[in-house]
Design a protein around this motif. Structure first.
Motif, PDB file in Angstrom:
ATOM      1  N   THR A   7     -39.240 -28.889  17.523  1.00 30.18           N
ATOM      2  CA  THR A   7     -39.695 -27.546  17.864  1.00 30.18           C
ATOM      3  C   THR A   7     -41.212 -27.480  17.906  1.00 30.18           C
ATOM      4  OG1 THR A   7     -37.737 -26.644  16.784  1.00 30.18           O
ATOM      5  CG2 THR A   7     -39.505 -25.108  17.244  1.00 30.18           C
ATOM      6  N   ALA A   8     -41.876 -28.161  16.970  1.00 27.78           N
ATOM      7  CA  ALA A   8     -43.343 -28.151  16.929  1.00 27.78           C
ATOM      8  C   ALA A   8     -43.933 -28.892  18.129  1.00 27.78           C
ATOM      9  CB  ALA A   8     -43.837 -28.775  15.631  1.00 27.78           C
ATOM     10  N   LEU A   9     -43.295 -29.941  18.564  1.00 27.78           N
ATOM     11  CA  LEU A   9     -43.800 -30.702  19.708  1.00 27.78           C
ATOM     12  C   LEU A   9     -43.571 -29.984  21.031  1.00 27.78           C
ATOM     13  CD1 LEU A   9     -42.735 -34.327  18.760  1.00 27.78           C
ATOM     14  CD2 LEU A   9     -45.052 -33.439  18.893  1.00 27.78           C
ATOM     15  N   GLY A  10     -42.553 -29.154  21.097  1.00 30.90           N
ATOM     16  CA  GLY A  10     -42.269 -28.405  22.314  1.00 30.90           C
ATOM     17  C   GLY A  10     -41.875 -29.320  23.453  1.00 30.90           C
ATOM     18  N   THR A  43     -37.823 -33.866  32.906  1.00 36.89           N
ATOM     19  CA  THR A  43     -37.617 -32.600  32.189  1.00 36.89           C
ATOM     20  C   THR A  43     -38.870 -32.237  31.396  1.00 36.89           C
ATOM     21  OG1 THR A  43     -35.253 -33.028  32.013  1.00 36.89           O
ATOM     22  CG2 THR A  43     -36.170 -31.393  30.509  1.00 36.89           C
ATOM     23  N   GLY A  44     -39.468 -33.230  30.726  1.00 36.06           N
ATOM     24  CA  GLY A  44     -40.702 -32.978  29.978  1.00 36.06           C
ATOM     25  C   GLY A  44     -41.838 -32.538  30.879  1.00 36.06           C
ATOM     26  N   GLY A  45     -41.952 -33.169  32.052  1.00 36.98           N
ATOM     27  CA  GLY A  45     -42.999 -32.782  32.995  1.00 36.98           C
ATOM     28  C   GLY A  45     -42.823 -31.355  33.484  1.00 36.98           C
ATOM     29  N   ILE A  46     -41.580 -30.974  33.768  1.00 36.74           N
ATOM     30  CA  ILE A  46     -41.312 -29.603  34.203  1.00 36.74           C
ATOM     31  C   ILE A  46     -41.566 -28.627  33.066  1.00 36.74           C
ATOM     32  CG2 ILE A  46     -39.483 -28.017  34.943  1.00 36.74           C
ATOM     33  CD1 ILE A  46     -38.348 -30.380  36.596  1.00 36.74           C
ATOM     34  N   PHE A  50     -44.136 -25.525  33.301  1.00 37.92           N
ATOM     35  CA  PHE A  50     -43.585 -24.169  33.317  1.00 37.92           C
ATOM     36  C   PHE A  50     -43.096 -23.822  31.927  1.00 37.92           C
ATOM     37  CE2 PHE A  50     -42.816 -26.122  37.460  1.00 37.92           C
ATOM     38  CZ  PHE A  50     -43.466 -25.226  38.292  1.00 37.92           C
ATOM     39  N   ASP A  51     -43.189 -22.560  31.587  1.00 32.59           N
ATOM     40  CA  ASP A  51     -42.730 -22.122  30.269  1.00 32.59           C
ATOM     41  C   ASP A  51     -41.235 -21.802  30.361  1.00 32.59           C
ATOM     42  OD1 ASP A  51     -42.761 -21.384  27.627  1.00 32.59           O
ATOM     43  OD2 ASP A  51     -43.399 -19.327  28.036  1.00 32.59           O
ATOM     44  N   THR A  52     -40.413 -22.802  30.023  1.00 33.17           N
ATOM     45  CA  THR A  52     -38.962 -22.630  30.088  1.00 33.17           C
ATOM     46  C   THR A  52     -38.392 -22.680  28.678  1.00 33.17           C
ATOM     47  OG1 THR A  52     -38.705 -25.006  30.406  1.00 33.17           O
ATOM     48  CG2 THR A  52     -38.786 -23.662  32.376  1.00 33.17           C
TER      49      THR A  52
END
Length: 149
Positions: A7-10, A43-46, A50-52
């Motif tokens: 969660t902290a790494l996002g 997925t990480g790049g997207i 973008f804030d998903t």
């Protein structure tokens, strides 16, 4: 603890997860982890761009994993059929259809033929030395020859 770190790494957790999966591909080759790693990196790049939410990221990862796995397998199959030597483990099959000249006579249906740096045992009709022969097939470790026209 692990969930808190993720969660902290996002979005970076997807990139790190993708790199871990690519590392697993090196340790356990088979081109399975490769496609999941690629999907995680995308997925990480997207997610970085973008804030998903995490639900969208998981769904995107699942879809990208399936697509990359199917496309990757198809690509690998096509590349594998284009490369390689189909006669690698059957060297004699490379000589089928080729013509050679006998250095020694072929008598009682058996003889020897020197091809490149190898002396092959051959079978075929009795023929004198100097006759041009064509390799017709292979029989175990022997080449089956016939007189060439």
């Amino acid at each position: 603890m692990i969930l808190e770190t993720i969660t902290a790494l996002g979005a970076w957790s997807w990139v790190i997860g993708g790199l871990i999966l690519l590392s697993l591909e090196i340790l356990a080759p088979g081109t399975v982890f490769l496609w999941f790693g690629v999907a995680a990196l995308i997925t990480g790049g997207i997610a970085l761009g973008f804030d998903t939410g995490w639900q969208i990221n998981v769904g995107l990862f699942l879809v990208l994993s399936l697509v990359s796995l199917v496309v990757g397998r198809k690509l690998m199959r096509n590349l594998a059929s284009e490369r390689g030597d189909p006669g690698l483990n059957q060297r004699g099959s490379r000589y089928i259809g080729r013509e050679f000249r006998l250095e020694a006579p072929l008598s009682q249906g058996a003889g020897r033929l020197s091809i490149d740096d190898t002396i092959w045992r051959i079978t075929g009709p009795d023929l004198p030395a100097g006759t041009k022969v064509r390799v017709e097939s292979i029989d175990g470790a022997r080449l089956v020859v016939a007189a060439a026209e």
